[in-house]
Write an enzyme that holds these catalytic residues in place. Structure first.
Site, mmCIF file in Angstrom:
data_model
loop_
_atom_site.group_PDB
_atom_site.id
_atom_site.type_symbol
_atom_site.label_atom_id
_atom_site.label_comp_id
_atom_site.label_asym_id
_atom_site.label_seq_id
_atom_site.Cartn_x
_atom_site.Cartn_y
_atom_site.Cartn_z
ATOM 1 N N ASP A 55 -3.021 4.601 -7.204
ATOM 2 C CA ASP A 55 -4.588 5.098 -7.559
ATOM 3 C C ASP A 55 -3.858 6.025 -8.822
ATOM 4 O OD1 ASP A 55 -5.503 4.879 -5.386
ATOM 5 O OD2 ASP A 55 -6.840 6.458 -4.544
ATOM 6 N N HIS B 229 2.624 1.390 -3.680
ATOM 7 C CA HIS B 229 1.978 -0.489 -3.104
ATOM 8 C C HIS B 229 2.708 -1.497 -3.826
ATOM 9 C CE1 HIS B 229 -0.595 1.247 0.808
ATOM 10 N NE2 HIS B 229 -0.417 2.021 -0.293
ATOM 11 N N SER C 57 2.466 11.759 -9.329
ATOM 12 C CA SER C 57 3.760 11.906 -10.923
ATOM 13 C C SER C 57 3.288 10.586 -11.885
ATOM 14 C CB SER C 57 4.717 11.506 -10.428
ATOM 15 O OG SER C 57 5.939 11.359 -11.511
#
EC number: 4.1.1.65
Length: 416
Positions: free
Chosen positions: A198, A274, A385
């Site tokens: 995200d 991911h 981050s």
């Protein structure tokens, strides 16, 4: 006329008439009293003038001779001592109203730049302290108020969390690394590259002249970001010596180009990342470094911010050639975890500036490396981050993005 001294005079010697020593002592005390009273009057008058000038003009006036003398003393100090002494004055320079400390510039003083001032903040130490605080188990009655405040501040959607009960998370670290429901992030199967996390799209496009944009108009060197090359047996590409050869060694197939995509993870976003495609990870390079904030405003302010910060670079191959994913650390995000790499330890107390640690996943037992499938769990941050993708693809590769848009893990980044 200065007022007379109020100091008590010494008693004369009882054994004889007043001697010359007693006379000189009395005269000296009278002169000292006059000088003190004169200085006090001058000090009071200067204080009132400064106060009046501050009220009228908004500026402070300083005795320039004393400032020049003080600055001369500072110029003789060592650099660490000089930085320590000038730090508070620099902070005041930027905090006080505009022009309040302008008279200092007339005697030769120059403030440290905002960037240098920010870089001197011990962000690594603060991040380690924050990490220790995150591990502290919260009392059961305190968990809901603390997590609710965080949810309200950063707009966290707890309906997507696998466990919505706030009392389930024992500390802040568990709350930050919360898992999602399986149906909350469907993985797009129609496009070859998906978003690994995200976040917000800061920049994307084709790499030109070995320069990558961290935000619009601010670039950094591709070679500085990925680091110098190492022997070819440890990497899927041989070493390079110049910008042209560096790019040519990354682009392994004729007709391909290099592309990049920068995704910023805000504190309220899902903190795991991911695999963005089907690829094989053959090498990991860890750069210890600073832990400055990587929000878009700071990225516009500090050039080559991503090259200064601590980061973990994973490199390998996908069906079109070279592929890399870099997890960039930030303030309070000293902990970068890669699930299949147990030897990785980030935000260590001591490190050498500009150093890096290499690790190869290609061994005699496993000559290909770590195979990752699209959407598979890869790693996690502690707070929020940046993820940087740099990969090789044919010239007809197209991004399905807009700069500044919000994106979620599993959504399409681009395809052929």
């Amino acid at each position: 006329m200065p007022e007379k001294s109020t100091l008590p005079l010494p008693e004369p010697c009882p054994c004889c008439a007043p001697c010359s020593f007693w006379s000189r002592r009395v005269a000296g005390m009278q002169v000292t009293g006059s000088m003190r009273s004169t200085r006090s009057e001058n000090g009071r008058s200067w204080a009132w003038r400064s106060r009046a000038n501050l009220l009228v003009t908004g500026r402070l006036y300083f005795p320039q001779l004393a400032l020049r003398r003080r600055l001369g003393q500072l110029s003789c100090m060592s650099k660490p001592a000089l930085k320590l002494r000038s730090w508070p004055l620099t902070v005041l320079y930027y905090l006080l109203p505009l022009g309040a400390l302008r008279p200092l510039s007339r005697v030769g003083w120059r403030p440290v730049s905002r960037v240098a001032l920010y870089k001197s903040v011990p962000t690594r130490l603060l991040s380690r302290a924050w990490g220790r605080l995150n591990q502290v188990e919260l009392p059961h009655w305190l968990r809901r108020p603390v997590y609710s405040l965080y949810i309200w501040t950063f707009g966290v959607n707890m309906k997507e969390a696998a466990v919505e009960d706030l009392h389930h998370y024992r500390n802040l670290s568990e709350f930050f690394r919360r898992k999602l429901k399986p149906q909350a992030r469907p993985v797009c199967g129609l496009h070859s590259v998906i978003s690994p996390s995200d976040g917000k799209i800061l920049n994307f496009g084709q790499v030109k002249n070995c320069e990558v944009e961290q935000v619009k108009g601010v670039t950094y060197s591709l070679e500085s970001f990925l680091g110098p090359r190492i022997p070819a047996e440890d990497l899927p590409f041989p070493p390079a010596t110049s910008c042209g050869s560096f790019r040519s060694q990354l682009v392994t197939r004729e007709g391909n180009e290099l592309y990049h995509c920068v995704i910023y993870l805000a504190p309220g976003d899902y903190h795991c990342f991911h695999s963005p495609t089907d690829w094989t990870v053959s090498h990991r390079r860890h750069f210890p470094g600073s832990l400055m904030s990587v929000n878009p405003g700071m990225a516009r302010w500090i050039k080559e911010l991503f090259c200064h910060n601590e980061r973990v670079v994973l490199t390998g191959d996908w069906k079109h050639g070279f592929f890399s994913l870099t997890a960039v650390g930030a303030t309070n995000v000293g902990s970068i975890r890669i699930y299949f790499d147990r030897d990785l330890h980030t935000n260590s107390p001591r490190y050498s500036k500009g150093s890096y640690n290499d690790f190869s996943f290609v061994t005699h037992m496993n000559k290909e490396g770590i195979t990752m499938r699209k959407g598979e769990h890869l790693g996690e941050f502690n707070l929020g981050s940046t993820i940087v993708l740099i990969f090789e693809a044919p010239k007809d590769f197209n991004f399905k993005l807009k700069a500044g848009q919000k994106i979620r893990f599993g959504e399409a980044l681009g395809s052929l």
